[in-house]
Design a protein around this motif. Sequence first.
Motif, mmCIF file in Angstrom:
data_model
loop_
_atom_site.group_PDB
_atom_site.id
_atom_site.type_symbol
_atom_site.label_atom_id
_atom_site.label_comp_id
_atom_site.label_asym_id
_atom_site.label_seq_id
_atom_site.Cartn_x
_atom_site.Cartn_y
_atom_site.Cartn_z
ATOM 1 N N TRP A 80 0.982 -1.169 0.105
ATOM 2 C CA TRP A 80 0.056 0.107 0.062
ATOM 3 C C TRP A 80 0.929 1.288 0.043
ATOM 4 N N ARG A 81 0.743 2.084 -0.768
ATOM 5 C CA ARG A 81 1.169 3.446 -1.075
ATOM 6 C C ARG A 81 0.368 4.579 -0.873
ATOM 7 N N TYR A 82 0.592 5.488 0.395
ATOM 8 C CA TYR A 82 -0.281 6.479 0.700
ATOM 9 C C TYR A 82 0.227 7.922 0.656
ATOM 10 N N GLU A 124 -2.726 -15.193 -1.433
ATOM 11 C CA GLU A 124 -3.185 -14.805 -2.723
ATOM 12 C C GLU A 124 -3.329 -13.115 -2.911
ATOM 13 N N LYS A 125 -3.097 -12.734 -4.151
ATOM 14 C CA LYS A 125 -3.391 -11.278 -4.405
ATOM 15 C C LYS A 125 -4.690 -10.840 -3.792
ATOM 16 N N LEU A 126 -4.294 -9.625 -2.903
ATOM 17 C CA LEU A 126 -5.384 -9.091 -2.341
ATOM 18 C C LEU A 126 -6.244 -8.256 -3.123
ATOM 19 N N ARG A 127 -7.540 -8.460 -2.810
ATOM 20 C CA ARG A 127 -8.412 -7.580 -3.846
ATOM 21 C C ARG A 127 -9.284 -6.983 -2.827
ATOM 22 N N ILE A 128 -9.329 -5.639 -2.853
ATOM 23 C CA ILE A 128 -10.194 -4.735 -1.946
ATOM 24 C C ILE A 128 -10.996 -3.816 -2.652
ATOM 25 N N PRO A 129 -12.464 -3.984 -2.695
ATOM 26 C CA PRO A 129 -13.331 -3.043 -3.336
ATOM 27 C C PRO A 129 -12.946 -1.635 -3.004
ATOM 28 N N ASP A 131 -14.515 1.063 -2.562
ATOM 29 C CA ASP A 131 -15.345 1.708 -1.513
ATOM 30 C C ASP A 131 -14.935 1.570 -0.317
ATOM 31 N N ARG A 132 -14.005 0.350 -0.075
ATOM 32 C CA ARG A 132 -13.622 -0.015 1.293
ATOM 33 C C ARG A 132 -11.978 0.137 1.617
ATOM 34 N N VAL A 133 -11.399 0.838 0.480
ATOM 35 C CA VAL A 133 -9.885 1.050 0.543
ATOM 36 C C VAL A 133 -9.625 2.032 1.542
ATOM 37 N N CYS A 134 -10.268 2.970 1.788
ATOM 38 C CA CYS A 134 -9.924 3.901 3.034
ATOM 39 C C CYS A 134 -10.256 3.507 4.235
ATOM 40 N N ASP A 135 -11.063 2.739 4.633
ATOM 41 C CA ASP A 135 -11.415 1.861 6.042
ATOM 42 C C ASP A 135 -10.388 1.014 6.097
ATOM 43 N N TYR A 136 -10.077 0.105 5.100
ATOM 44 C CA TYR A 136 -8.996 -0.822 5.132
ATOM 45 C C TYR A 136 -7.730 -0.158 5.503
ATOM 46 N N LEU A 137 -7.255 0.798 4.923
ATOM 47 C CA LEU A 137 -5.947 1.495 5.370
ATOM 48 C C LEU A 137 -6.106 1.896 6.498
ATOM 49 N N ARG A 138 -7.121 2.682 7.111
ATOM 50 C CA ARG A 138 -7.216 3.121 8.376
ATOM 51 C C ARG A 138 -6.873 2.141 9.686
ATOM 52 N N ASN A 139 -7.541 0.930 9.104
ATOM 53 C CA ASN A 139 -7.246 -0.316 10.241
ATOM 54 C C ASN A 139 -5.742 -0.899 10.213
ATOM 55 N N LEU A 140 -5.104 -0.538 8.963
ATOM 56 C CA LEU A 140 -3.818 -0.952 9.177
ATOM 57 C C LEU A 140 -2.943 -0.261 9.714
ATOM 58 N N GLU A 158 -9.216 12.252 2.112
ATOM 59 C CA GLU A 158 -9.274 13.522 1.744
ATOM 60 C C GLU A 158 -8.374 13.940 0.642
ATOM 61 N N ASP A 159 -8.718 13.159 -0.450
ATOM 62 C CA ASP A 159 -8.147 13.447 -1.708
ATOM 63 C C ASP A 159 -6.593 13.182 -1.783
ATOM 64 N N LYS A 160 -6.218 12.339 -0.784
ATOM 65 C CA LYS A 160 -4.967 11.609 -0.670
ATOM 66 C C LYS A 160 -4.732 10.513 -1.670
ATOM 67 N N HIS A 161 -3.760 10.460 -2.407
ATOM 68 C CA HIS A 161 -3.426 9.112 -3.284
ATOM 69 C C HIS A 161 -2.976 8.097 -2.521
ATOM 70 N N ILE A 162 -3.766 6.953 -2.773
ATOM 71 C CA ILE A 162 -3.793 5.691 -2.228
ATOM 72 C C ILE A 162 -3.535 4.801 -3.533
ATOM 73 N N SER A 163 -2.578 3.739 -3.312
ATOM 74 C CA SER A 163 -2.548 2.683 -4.282
ATOM 75 C C SER A 163 -2.003 1.419 -3.648
ATOM 76 N N TYR A 164 -2.555 0.457 -4.425
ATOM 77 C CA TYR A 164 -1.981 -1.033 -3.965
ATOM 78 C C TYR A 164 -1.428 -1.669 -5.065
ATOM 79 N N ARG A 165 -0.367 -2.473 -4.858
ATOM 80 C CA ARG A 165 0.263 -3.146 -6.217
ATOM 81 C C ARG A 165 0.600 -4.590 -5.494
ATOM 82 N N PRO A 166 0.413 -5.565 -5.964
ATOM 83 C CA PRO A 166 0.850 -7.097 -5.638
ATOM 84 C C PRO A 166 2.169 -7.225 -6.349
#
Length: 273
Positions: A80-82, A124-129, A131-140, A158-166
């Motif tokens: 995850w990159r934020y 396995e490669k992670l797949r997060i919908p 609409d759940r990405v922000c909550d998922y990252l907060r939990n991390l 708040e318009d922050k760039h978030i990306s995930y790459r396996p």
Amino acid sequence: MRPRLGQILEDFATKSGAKIDFNTTITRIDQDDRGVTVQLSNGETDRADLLIAADGVYSKIRQSIFGDEFKPHYAGQGVWRYTVSRTEAMNGFVLYRLPTGRVVGALPLSKELCYLFFLESTDEKLRIPQDRVCDYLRNLLAPFTAPELVAAAKVIGEDKHISYRPFDVLMMPAPWHRGRVVLLGDAAHSLMPQMTSGGGMAIEDALVLAQELNRNDDLETALKTYCRRREERVGRVYDIAYAICREERKPEHGRDYSMGLLREGYAFLAAPV
């Protein structure tokens, strides 16, 4: 940010006389003893002495020339990159570690920005919908108590760039060329990010390839020497980064083990190419 780096590289390439065709792919490659001819998706045909394939880990040119023998595989980790505002604490490569071993890292991008990265191990490669990405990252980030990480968690969304790459990785054995087609960068070697050296290895490839083409009148000799020089160095970095990944996925040693590997890797990278 990578778009800024891309713009810098494009500007210098253009000033040096390079011609860049955007949104264009190679649809056919034909080579003989005197050159290589490519048909392009825009309908044009081009011919050159050498085709350098730097088209990434999922290289279509590698597949076309070498077949399906060499394919990347999932390494069991993703990142995850934020992107956040840079604080005084983020003055270089910074690692935040939990007692459990989980780590968040920070890397500066400019005087104002840095990005946080979180390596996550999954079978396995992670797949997060989306609409759940922000909550998922907060939990991390929730278990981390450093003030700058607490503040970063509060502004997620708040318009922050978030990306995930396996991580799909590849270390192709030499030779990285057949005839007048040669691979460069991720097309020949896609590394884990623990040494933060994937881009660096590609830049070194380009330097060494240019050196050998300049030194040798015989193309085959130049390409063989390029592959020999690069395979050993890239392979060492690949092995060290992968060893750190394995330890992160299934810890078997103390915390000093991974740091020792990092120190070994950076000392190796500091040596002359």
